[in-house]
Design a protein around this motif. Structure first.
Motif: not given
Length: 457
Positions: A110-117, A283-288, A422-427
């Protein structure tokens, strides 16, 4: 967490899960990403023996605390065994799928936890707002589903901490420096802001109750014959409505148009949604920008930035004494979002190609030489100048086309990111940005129809 959005009355007769929410809970949506038998909570049978209401008020079992934290309803006089067991099973199923990385075989593929969330937040947004195509309040059940499941997914950020030095004073007055834990700085700053933007967007939708305008399905007058106004007269002169989006409902207004009060309300909500969109996008641009660039992306870059952008753009970027990105964009005559996204991919790839050349050139020199000549290199190095101009061009391109989809690099960062915070904030910021943009477009449609109606009179 599966949808638990039934009304209070439904809890008296039992809970039936929504089939739609079960189908879309964690399946891959926007990107190519991919039970334990023992309960994690105490399920002591003695906790569910008949007792008086007073004894229930003092009950502090882990299961009760967990359900309360996740926003699940509790009965005033006790927890119903069947309902609580079902809620716990749904909770365990959701987190099991997250821990398995969407690999139900358990084989570790499976994918890592960050990608799953990230997938879970994206798919939850699609389940709740995917059918929202009108300026109207979000349905109560979907609103409760959004709040409950987002609280569940965001709760992981409560345990992402960092250690910082802090002063602690003992009873005898002695001051010691100790390491204290606190929420990670990016989460501490951005997550409360995103929650506020989320609440504001829902408030914007809630404000459109008992409106003067209404909606009719494309090519149909069913359900709208009692309202004044001509549907055909409104739909035909709408050049901004893309024929590929024929399924979208068409806004209708009275024959005399909207009142000034209604138009003022629409403009105010348009400005509010625009501000929210800009904040979420920032915010999204900053996280990316803080995410690491995947090695797989760098490996696919050509060795020459000129070969990526082409001779025309390269000559202007290199030869212009005073570089004007807006003038360059005007000369390119970009006619579609596809062309703008293709150009953004090329400019971004060339920027990192030139930056890689700078790193290679600096690595061949000793640190003392680099330190002495760094200012001259920053001003005169060709690769540095081209990379800086490419960054400026990319920024202006995204400002000119705010609805631009994510670039290849952004998608690659999300796919290979392993930082859960970062995955939570970005999504979260990405889905709020999309919702704000949709609200702006819906308001523009209504205002356009109003102007069209007045021009026909």
């Amino acid at each position: 967490m599966e949808s638990l959005s039934n009304s209070d009355e439904s809890y008296d007769v039992g809970y039936q899960p929504s089939p739609s929410s079960a189908d879309h809970s964690l399946d891959s949506f926007a990107y190519c990403r991919t039970n334990s038998e023992a309960s994690a909570f105490s399920e002591d049978p003695s906790c569910f023996e008949p007792a008086s209401p007073l004894s229930w008020q003092g009950l502090k079992s882990p299961a009760r605390a967990a359900l309360s934290r996740l926003g699940m309803r509790q009965h005033k006089h006790g927890l119903d065994d069947e309902i609580m067991d079902l809620e716990l099973e749904l909770m365990k199923e959701r987190f099991s799928r997250l821990l398995l990385g969407e690999d139900m075989s358990g084989g570790g593929k499976g994918v890592c936890t960050a990608v799953a969330i990230s997938n879970a937040i994206t798919n939850l947004y699609a389940s709740v707002f995917g059918q929202q195509q009108r300026l109207e309040p979000l349905h109560h059940e979907k609103r409760m589903m959004w709040k409950r499941e987002m609280n569940c997914l965001l709760s992981v950020c409560d345990y992402i901490l960092e250690f910082r030095p802090s002063l602690q004073t003992l009873k005898d007055g002695t001051t010691l420096e100790v390491m204290a834990s606190r929420p990670r700085s990016d989460i501490h700053i951005n997550l409360p802001a995103l929650k506020k933007l989320d609440a504001l967007l829902l408030d914007v939708l809630d404000s459109f109750r008992d409106t003067e305008f209404w909606y009719a399905e494309q090519g149909s007058m069913s359900g709208n014959s009692t309202r004044s106004g001509s549907f055909r007269r409104i739909v035909q002169p709408q050049p901004q409505r893309n024929e590929e989006k024929w399924w979208l409902p068409v806004p209708c207004v009275p024959l005399g148009g909207l009142s000034e009060k209604s138009k003022k309300h629409l403009r105010q909500k348009h400005d509010r949604a625009s501000q929210i969109h800009k904040a979420a996008m920032a915010i999204n641009s900053g996280i990316l920008s803080e995410m690491q660039i995947p090695e797989s992306y760098m490996a696919t870059l050509p060795k020459s930035g000129k070969a990526i952008v082409g001779d025309t753009i390269y000559r202007y970027m290199y030869n212009a004494e005073k570089f004007s990105p807006n003038h360059l964009l005007d000369t390119l005559n970009i006619s579609s979002e596809h062309e703008a996204l293709e150009l953004a991919d090329k400019v971004e790839a060339s920027m990192h190609t030139w930056r890689r050349k700078i790193c290679i050139a600096h690595s061949k020199s000793s640190w003392e030489v680099v330190k002495d000549l760094v200012s001259d290199i920053d001003r005169n190095d060709k690769n540095h100048v081209l990379a800086a101009r490419a960054e400026t061009l990319l920024f202006c391109l995204k400002q000119r086309y705010p609805e631009l989809s994510q670039t290849t690099l952004d998608t690659s960062k999300i796919q290979y990111n392993k930082d859960v915070g970062q995955a939570v904030l970005e999504s979260y910021s990405r889905v709020l940005e999309g919702l704000a943009f949709n609200i702006i477009a819906w308001i523009d449609d209504v205002l356009f129809v109003d102007e069209t109606m007045k021009s026909q009179e």
